[in-house]
Design an enzyme around this catalytic site. Structure first.
Site, mmCIF file in Angstrom:
data_model
loop_
_atom_site.group_PDB
_atom_site.id
_atom_site.type_symbol
_atom_site.label_atom_id
_atom_site.label_comp_id
_atom_site.label_asym_id
_atom_site.label_seq_id
_atom_site.Cartn_x
_atom_site.Cartn_y
_atom_site.Cartn_z
ATOM 1 N N HIS A 17 1.782 36.583 37.528
ATOM 2 C CA HIS A 17 3.020 36.199 36.827
ATOM 3 C C HIS A 17 3.151 36.960 35.506
ATOM 4 O O HIS A 17 4.223 37.460 35.160
ATOM 5 C CB HIS A 17 3.000 34.705 36.476
ATOM 6 C CG HIS A 17 3.076 33.769 37.631
ATOM 7 N ND1 HIS A 17 2.180 32.742 37.809
ATOM 8 C CD2 HIS A 17 3.946 33.673 38.676
ATOM 9 C CE1 HIS A 17 2.503 32.048 38.888
ATOM 10 N NE2 HIS A 17 3.566 32.601 39.436
ATOM 11 N N LYS A 41 6.552 20.934 45.611
ATOM 12 C CA LYS A 41 5.178 21.407 45.817
ATOM 13 C C LYS A 41 4.264 20.362 45.211
ATOM 14 O O LYS A 41 4.680 19.630 44.317
ATOM 15 C CB LYS A 41 4.923 22.697 45.038
ATOM 16 C CG LYS A 41 5.606 23.937 45.532
ATOM 17 C CD LYS A 41 5.226 25.112 44.657
ATOM 18 C CE LYS A 41 5.850 26.405 45.163
ATOM 19 N NZ LYS A 41 5.482 27.541 44.367
ATOM 20 N N ARG A 90 5.290 39.909 46.357
ATOM 21 C CA ARG A 90 3.934 40.297 46.750
ATOM 22 C C ARG A 90 3.913 40.922 48.136
ATOM 23 O O ARG A 90 3.503 42.032 48.321
ATOM 24 C CB ARG A 90 3.006 39.080 46.710
ATOM 25 C CG ARG A 90 2.585 38.694 45.307
ATOM 26 C CD ARG A 90 2.062 37.310 45.257
ATOM 27 N NE ARG A 90 3.106 36.373 45.622
ATOM 28 C CZ ARG A 90 2.987 35.069 45.547
ATOM 29 N NH1 ARG A 90 1.844 34.526 45.162
ATOM 30 N NH2 ARG A 90 3.988 34.277 45.889
HETATM 31 P P1 ADP Z 1 8.175 29.498 42.848
HETATM 32 O O1 ADP Z 1 7.806 28.089 43.169
HETATM 33 O O2 ADP Z 1 9.550 29.635 42.268
HETATM 34 O O3 ADP Z 1 7.902 30.500 43.921
HETATM 35 P P2 ADP Z 1 5.874 30.575 41.480
HETATM 36 O O4 ADP Z 1 5.330 30.133 40.164
HETATM 37 O O5 ADP Z 1 5.004 30.379 42.676
HETATM 38 O O6 ADP Z 1 7.241 29.824 41.593
HETATM 39 O O7 ADP Z 1 6.276 32.104 41.399
HETATM 40 C C1 ADP Z 1 7.285 32.556 40.529
HETATM 41 C C2 ADP Z 1 7.617 33.999 40.865
HETATM 42 O O8 ADP Z 1 6.491 34.836 40.608
HETATM 43 C C3 ADP Z 1 7.975 34.246 42.326
HETATM 44 O O9 ADP Z 1 8.972 35.252 42.386
HETATM 45 C C4 ADP Z 1 6.689 34.751 42.930
HETATM 46 O O10 ADP Z 1 6.908 35.557 44.068
HETATM 47 C C5 ADP Z 1 6.151 35.561 41.768
HETATM 48 N N1 ADP Z 1 4.697 35.709 41.831
HETATM 49 C C6 ADP Z 1 3.767 34.761 42.065
HETATM 50 N N2 ADP Z 1 2.516 35.276 42.052
HETATM 51 C C7 ADP Z 1 2.659 36.603 41.812
HETATM 52 C C8 ADP Z 1 1.754 37.718 41.723
HETATM 53 N N3 ADP Z 1 0.428 37.562 41.915
HETATM 54 N N4 ADP Z 1 2.250 38.945 41.468
HETATM 55 C C9 ADP Z 1 3.589 39.108 41.315
HETATM 56 N N5 ADP Z 1 4.504 38.117 41.405
HETATM 57 C C10 ADP Z 1 4.057 36.887 41.661
#
Ligand code: ADP
Length: 163
Positions: A17, A41, A90
């Protein structure tokens, strides 16, 4: 380009992130990391904890601020006047989901665009859920999350094991 919103659950924020946020902050004048309060979630951290961890993780980046929101992401973006939503991609599975969401969002509010940044190679297999699972089993997560998150995970899991 003015400012963008990077929305997500951030339960908790990972280096993946952070990498997306840092890169987006070099493209846009300002970036708002928007923590979604009640995703569908199983959450480990409360909204207050998730926001506090994001704030600490981005403390050294002057043009990023943190906010929370409930309801539809695109409506939130519209309310604060953001024209761009940033997301991280990803793998192919992320793409399907993001593609569908982007189309739905576009229908609701056409003036808001979704821009996806590709995950860096070293973060391609990194997810908040994997981090939570590894930490719960006592595994090392130091190369997956910022130090403040590592400490928070250790604290949560210590209290869980004491129960
Ligand atoms: P959501 O519940 O909205 O998917 P997340 O916190 O899981 O929230 O992810 C927020 C954003 O960050 C999403 O677009 C997700 O694909 C992206 N993301 C999550 N992990 C990674 C990572 N390791 N590298 C790049 N982007 C990521």
């Amino acid at each position: 380009m003015a400012f963008a919103v990077y929305p997500g659950s951030f339960d908790p924020i990972t280096l993946g992130h952070l990498d997306i946020a840092r890169r987006a902050a070099t493209i846009f004048d300002d970036l708002v990391i928007a923590v979604y309060d009640r995703p569908l979630k199983n959450l480990l951290f409360s909204i207050e904890q998730r926001v506090a961890l994001v704030k600490e993780a981005i403390a050294d980046i002057p043009n990023i601020r943190v906010d929370t929101y409930s309801g539809l992401t695109v409506e939130y973006a519209g309310q604060i006047g953001a024209r761009v939503i940033v997301r991280g991609l990803r793998a192919a599975t992320d793409f399907e989901h993001e593609f569908q969401m982007a189309h739905i969002n576009h229908r609701l509010l056409p003036q808001v665009e979704v821009i996806c940044l590709m995950a860096s190679e070293e973060h391609t297999f990194l997810s908040s859920s994997a981090v939570k699972e590894i930490a719960a089993l006592g595994g090392p997560v130091g190369d997956m999350v910022p130090p403040v998150v590592e400490r928070a995970l250790r604290a949560v899991n210590a209290t869980r094991r004491d129960r």
